[in-house]
Write a protein that holds these residues in place. Structure first.
Motif, mmCIF file in Angstrom:
data_model
loop_
_atom_site.group_PDB
_atom_site.id
_atom_site.type_symbol
_atom_site.label_atom_id
_atom_site.label_comp_id
_atom_site.label_asym_id
_atom_site.label_seq_id
_atom_site.Cartn_x
_atom_site.Cartn_y
_atom_site.Cartn_z
ATOM 1 N N LEU A 85 29.045 58.585 -62.269
ATOM 2 C CA LEU A 85 28.384 58.803 -60.990
ATOM 3 C C LEU A 85 28.170 60.297 -60.773
ATOM 4 O O LEU A 85 28.947 61.139 -61.254
ATOM 5 C CB LEU A 85 29.227 58.223 -59.857
ATOM 6 N N ASP A 94 25.811 60.375 -55.120
ATOM 7 C CA ASP A 94 25.713 58.932 -55.306
ATOM 8 C C ASP A 94 26.654 58.233 -54.327
ATOM 9 O O ASP A 94 27.754 58.730 -54.053
ATOM 10 C CB ASP A 94 26.097 58.540 -56.733
ATOM 11 N N LEU A 153 30.936 51.079 -56.706
ATOM 12 C CA LEU A 153 30.162 51.539 -57.858
ATOM 13 C C LEU A 153 31.074 52.206 -58.877
ATOM 14 O O LEU A 153 32.021 52.920 -58.514
ATOM 15 C CB LEU A 153 29.070 52.516 -57.424
ATOM 16 N N ARG A 161 26.506 55.083 -63.290
ATOM 17 C CA ARG A 161 25.051 54.982 -63.290
ATOM 18 C C ARG A 161 24.619 54.320 -64.587
ATOM 19 O O ARG A 161 25.102 54.659 -65.665
ATOM 20 C CB ARG A 161 24.422 56.373 -63.241
ATOM 21 N N THR A 166 17.436 53.596 -58.602
ATOM 22 C CA THR A 166 18.541 53.870 -59.511
ATOM 23 C C THR A 166 19.368 52.602 -59.664
ATOM 24 O O THR A 166 19.581 51.868 -58.692
ATOM 25 C CB THR A 166 19.431 54.999 -58.965
ATOM 26 N N PHE A 176 23.024 50.975 -60.751
ATOM 27 C CA PHE A 176 24.438 51.298 -60.895
ATOM 28 C C PHE A 176 25.200 50.101 -61.434
ATOM 29 O O PHE A 176 24.839 48.942 -61.184
ATOM 30 C CB PHE A 176 25.046 51.685 -59.538
#
Length: 730
Positions: free
Chosen positions: A3, A7, A16, A19, A27, A29
């Motif tokens: 990340l 973010d 999360l 990425r 985007t 995740f």
């Protein structure tokens, strides 16, 4: 990819972790559900959130992705298109994209190329059957997962019955893989536009370059609309299929169904890109390892030599292929009928007679709601066929003509894999799911009905932990005149009289565990796992207890190295298939475990390789049927492969043994009969219902009633035929 600063820590309640990539629209995740399952969360860029046109398109993407969630796409887990920053969570599919693979390892060839082509055609067919046009098929939207290719990103798709939304001043699509009509008249784009894109995709997969090459996207668009494709480096057999896909006029291209017929009949050895010619790359290999995908665009296109004239799509070609397939099936069938070898004679001699007055039939058993998924399964007793699942608690039909005697419907939407429990001499047992507007009823009940009249005899709340523990949905099983089930609070096993519902015994689960009943011939086991492992969706240390069928008393614990799925009994031992995991991702089955109830010893045998697909067991042999139709027989005592046979039935469940044959069938109703001796194909039928293929983990769909077989297919469709006179393939 870790990340970055800025973010979010979570989206929609999903924490999360990393990425996965970023593009022009949003985007993606990696996140986790509360139970620990990985999901991919697509977060739309903030500057699009105020764009009304884009919000409409994102709502369409979510709706389209929900419509096509199936064996060849990423299922939608959750979404909020109305959030300040819209997002959608889908099942996380591990593997490289086709673009990443070709960039790293070069194009595909041989069986890998053929399997990719078939898998993508199946995906396209199922997308179109769901009424959706993808409109953005390209290498970066195809993930090479261990279970086969998956099509992702429905960001510019649309339902075939909706008006096309054309975003003002923006190009919708990816020029190297767009159809001529998509470039010229976006509102006229239909399913055969996707067929064109699939043709370009297959050229790319086979050669590392697309069929149209130019430095400028404008010149490339001109080539797509006006010039012939460059196909000189495409293997000849594949080229004959790709050419009609790239016809300039949509009507000259095959449909996705017709395309699938052609691809299935390609030779396994397709060859690959000409190593000495333009567009050659390093030898390709389909990705079967678990790699976190990172965004890599498709490789640069180059102009290929050896252009060939474009040919009009001819339906006669499909007919010729179908006739060839029929010829092979009929030849095998005739060998059985005529007793051309000893095996054929033994098959005919061992068959039971047909039910009195039998004639082939086809019926639809209607449930409580029209949108209930395909879940029917059946058992046969004499001329009675009892079926249940989906919106049907249970139904009774006559085996000889399929006529209905009675039906008991379920008001709610069932969990995946909840089928008929079973039948005794006087009772039929199934599941009832509470209606969504009836919060006072138990979520799931086991219901017993009178076998003669269909009158409800009793019902009792039932838990739903078996799939988490055993890998199979089997919260209740019929053993003799009793049904053994998990109680409503998920706290104990209960044995009830199948007709009266009286509790014969109740056995609490061992402390801190959840359990499921596992029948093993005349024996009964409880398979248990700790609540912590169940919550983490990682049952790696299950424990087995033999259950005294008279008293419910549990025997001494038997520890199993899991995760493991119970298969059945061979030589007096309980057989389980051990699952191979790479992290949290399932990769198939890598060994056999055998449990001796007397000594409580567990013996493990490694398989020759990891087998992915749907497992089953019949007559002491373990079978795994793969998504592309490959059936493998495994000796459970040694783990060695007995035989392997490629069939035309993708995503088949089975096996079911009867009359000296093994039967496998898919949701489309396509059935194959194999010889248990060596896997020789005795006959194959064509599809009988509009269902998805490529399914994994489904329970057997075939029921044997004497010399007749009854097949459960999609949309609660049942049909029956004489095994000596199967419906012809094609």
């Amino acid at each position: 990819m870790s990340l970055r600063a800025g973010d979010p820590a979570e989206i929609g309640g999903y924490p999360l972790e990393a990425r996965l990539g970023s593009g022009g629209m949003g985007t993606v995740f990696l996140a986790r559900t509360a139970s620990g399952r990985p999901v991919a969360v697509k977060l739309i860029h903030r500057h699009f959130a105020e764009d009304d046109e884009f919000r409409i398109r994102f709502r369409q993407e979510v709706a389209a992705a929900r419509r096509v969630s199936g064996a060849f796409t990423a299922a939608v887990v959750d979404a909020d298109p109305e959030a300040d920053q819209p997002w959608m969570a889908t099942a996380y599919i591990e593997g490289r994209t086709l673009a990443q693979h070709c960039a790293a390892d070069g194009p595909l060839s041989g069986a890998k190329l053929r399997n990719l082509a078939i898998g993508l055609a199946e995906a396209l067919r199922d997308i179109h059957r769901a009424g959706v046009v993808h409109r953005d098929l390209k290498p970066s939207n195809v993930v090479l997962s261990p279970e086969g290719p998956r099509v992702i990103d429905f960001g510019i798709s649309r339902a075939a019955d909706q008006e096309t939304l054309t975003m003002t001043g923006r190009i919708i699509g990816t020029p190297p893989f767009m159809s001529p009509e998509q470039l010229q008249s976006p509102r006229d784009v239909g399913p055969r536009s996707d067929v064109f894109s699939l043709g370009t995709l297959l050229v790319y997969a086979a050669t590392g370059s697309g069929p149209f090459g130019a430095d400028s996207p404008y010149l490339m668009a001109y080539q797509v609309v006006h010039e012939e494709p460059s196909l000189g480096a495409v293997p000849e057999a594949l080229r004959a299929v790709v050419e009609p896909c790239l016809a300039k006029e949509p009507g000259e291209r095959p449909s996705s169904d017709e395309l699938l017929v052609l691809l299935r009949n390609l030779p396994v050895d397709l060859g690959g890109a000409d190593a000495a010619g333009p567009g050659a790359g390093r030898p390709g290999d389909m990705a079967t390892q678990h790699l976190s995908p990172t965004p890599v665009g498709p490789g640069a296109a180059s102009t290929l030599g050896g252009r060939r004239p474009r040919h009009r799509w001819r339906p006669a070609l499909a007919v010729a292929v179908a006739v060839a397939a029929i010829g092979g099936s009929v030849a095998a069938l005739n060998a059985v009928r005529s007793g051309g070898d000893d095996r054929g004679k033994s098959v005919a001699a061992s068959e039971a007679p047909l039910p009195d007055g039998f004639r082939p039939w086809r019926k639809v058993v209607l449930g409580g709601r029209e949108d209930i998924p395909d879940e029917l399964r059946c058992v046969a007793r004499g001329d009675a066929v009892y079926c249940g699942g989906g919106g049907v608690v249970a139904a009774r039909l006559r085996a000889h003509d399929g006529s209905r005697v009675w039906t008991v419907k379920s008001p709610g939407v069932p969990a995946q894999g909840v089928h008929l429990v079973g039948a005794t001499g006087d009772a039929v047992l199934g599941y009832r799911i509470a209606a969504e507007d009836d919060p006072g009823s138990p979520p799931t009940e086991v219901v017993a009905v009178d076998a003669t009249s269909g009158r409800e005899l009793w019902s009792a709340p039932s838990g739903a932990q078996s799939q988490a523990v055993t890998g199979r949905t089997q919260d209740a099983v019929v053993l003799g005149s009793a049904v053994v089930m998990v109680d409503g609070p998920d706290s104990r096993l209960e044995a009830r009289d199948a007709h009266s519902g009286a509790v014969r015994w109740a056995t609490p689960f061992p402390g801190g565990t959840q359990c499921a009943p596992v029948p093993a011939g005349p024996r009964l086991f409880a398979m248990c796992a700790t609540r912590a492992e169940i919550d983490a969706v990682a049952v790696r240390h299950p424990t087995l207890y033999e259950v005294d069928r008279a008293s419910g008393k549990l025997g001494a614990p038997i520890a199993v190295d899991g995760p493991a799925v119970p298969m059945g009994v061979a030589g007096g031992t309980l057989v389980l298939l051990r699952e191979h995991l790479d992290g949290v991702a399932w990769d198939g089955y890598d060994s056999v475990a055998r449990v001796d109830p007397a000594s409580r010893e567990v013996t493990y045998s490694r398989l020759g390789r990891t087998y992915a697909g749907t497992p089953g067991m019949a007559d002491g042999t373990v079978y795994v049927s793969g998504q592309t139709g490959l059936v493998t027989a495994i000796d459970p005592s040694t783990g060695r492969q007995r035989w392997s046979r490629q069939t035309d039935v993708e995503g088949a469940s089975g096996p079911v043994a009867g009359g000296g044959r093994l039967y496998f069938s898919s949701a489309t109703g396509r059935v194959v009969a194999l010889s248990p001796h060596d896997g020789a194909t005795l006959w194959t039928t064509g599809p009988r219902a509009d269902g998805l293929t490529g399914e994994q983990g489904a329970s057997p769909r075939v029921t044997v009633a004497g010399r007749a077989v009854i097949v459960a297919a999609a949309k609660n469709t049942l049909f029956a035929f004489d095994t000596r006179k199967p419906p012809r393939a094609g």
